[in-house]
Design an enzyme around this catalytic site. Sequence first.
Site, PDB file in Angstrom:
ATOM      1  N   ASP A  45       0.822  -1.207   0.000  1.00 25.59           N
ATOM      2  CA  ASP A  45       0.000   0.000   0.000  1.00 25.59           C
ATOM      3  C   ASP A  45       0.860   1.264   0.000  1.00 25.59           C
ATOM      4  OD1 ASP A  45      -2.352  -1.396  -0.104  1.00 25.59           O
ATOM      5  OD2 ASP A  45      -2.716  -1.344   2.056  1.00 25.59           O
ATOM      6  N   ARG A 148      -7.822  18.339  23.228  1.00 23.29           N
ATOM      7  CA  ARG A 148      -6.522  18.205  23.881  1.00 23.29           C
ATOM      8  C   ARG A 148      -6.126  16.739  23.800  1.00 23.29           C
ATOM      9  NH1 ARG A 148      -9.197  22.186  26.549  1.00 23.29           N
ATOM     10  NH2 ARG A 148      -8.014  24.044  27.190  1.00 23.29           N
TER      11      ARG A 148
END
Length: 267
Positions: A45, A148
């Site tokens: 890939d 976050r």
Amino acid sequence: MKYFVVNRGDEVSQQLNERFHVLAKEYGMVLDEREPDTVLSIGGDGTMLQAFHRYKDQLDRLSFVGLHTGRLGFFADWFPEDLDYLAQVMGSETSPATIVEYPLVEIQIRTQEGTETHVALNEFTLKGVEETMVAQLNLNDETFEMFRGDGICISTPSGSTAYNKSLGGALVHPSIESIQIAEIASINNRVFRTLGSSMILPKHHHCDIFPQANKHLLLTLDHLNVQRNDVVSIRCSVATQKVRFARYRPYPFWNRVQKSFIGLDMK
């Protein structure tokens, strides 16, 4: 037909590359590196991602074919023992390929100097380098959350089987024009809170990411990566462009998923 080959560079892929050139000449195909009609990827890939980015400016006119010599080869329809037959059908005027199109993700990176636009076949990621990444995430120009954590991954349907899957994201069929947002190690406690789940956006939606100013970030487009500290915002959406794959025999998406991740004979 004009063709070009991108190979992984290992001994097996190199040998197959040389053999294909011989066969291609026999079947009347013309080697053309600059403007091929079809690009054959021989490898895994990662090789297909290299081929895609090499020809990303010609997506409207060429198609890709994958021959698998790597470990997974999710984009590949063919194996080394199929090489002679693949060359035959690619060079045949009586066995035209079926062209399938997969959605891409468009990334618009805005800085103080202007806006640059990129496309990715699998995914785009944004990560903090020296500390936790803090970024405001907007959906369709409305504030959604303050993130976050380690970072954010934006994947295409074909890329949903890659990094996105390892983050707990859903697998999405490439016929669904969409992008998926997945969190990378988000911080969730009584002070900080994110959705904690991946989200799939349709093609008429977009998301904007506003990272803290002047922070070092690692940006990746598929296998390419760069560190930046000048990012003001990043807009992610389904690209108007698509990638085209030439299919000379059927290999349905869910068959690929089953073979790649389950791999059991269910009979």
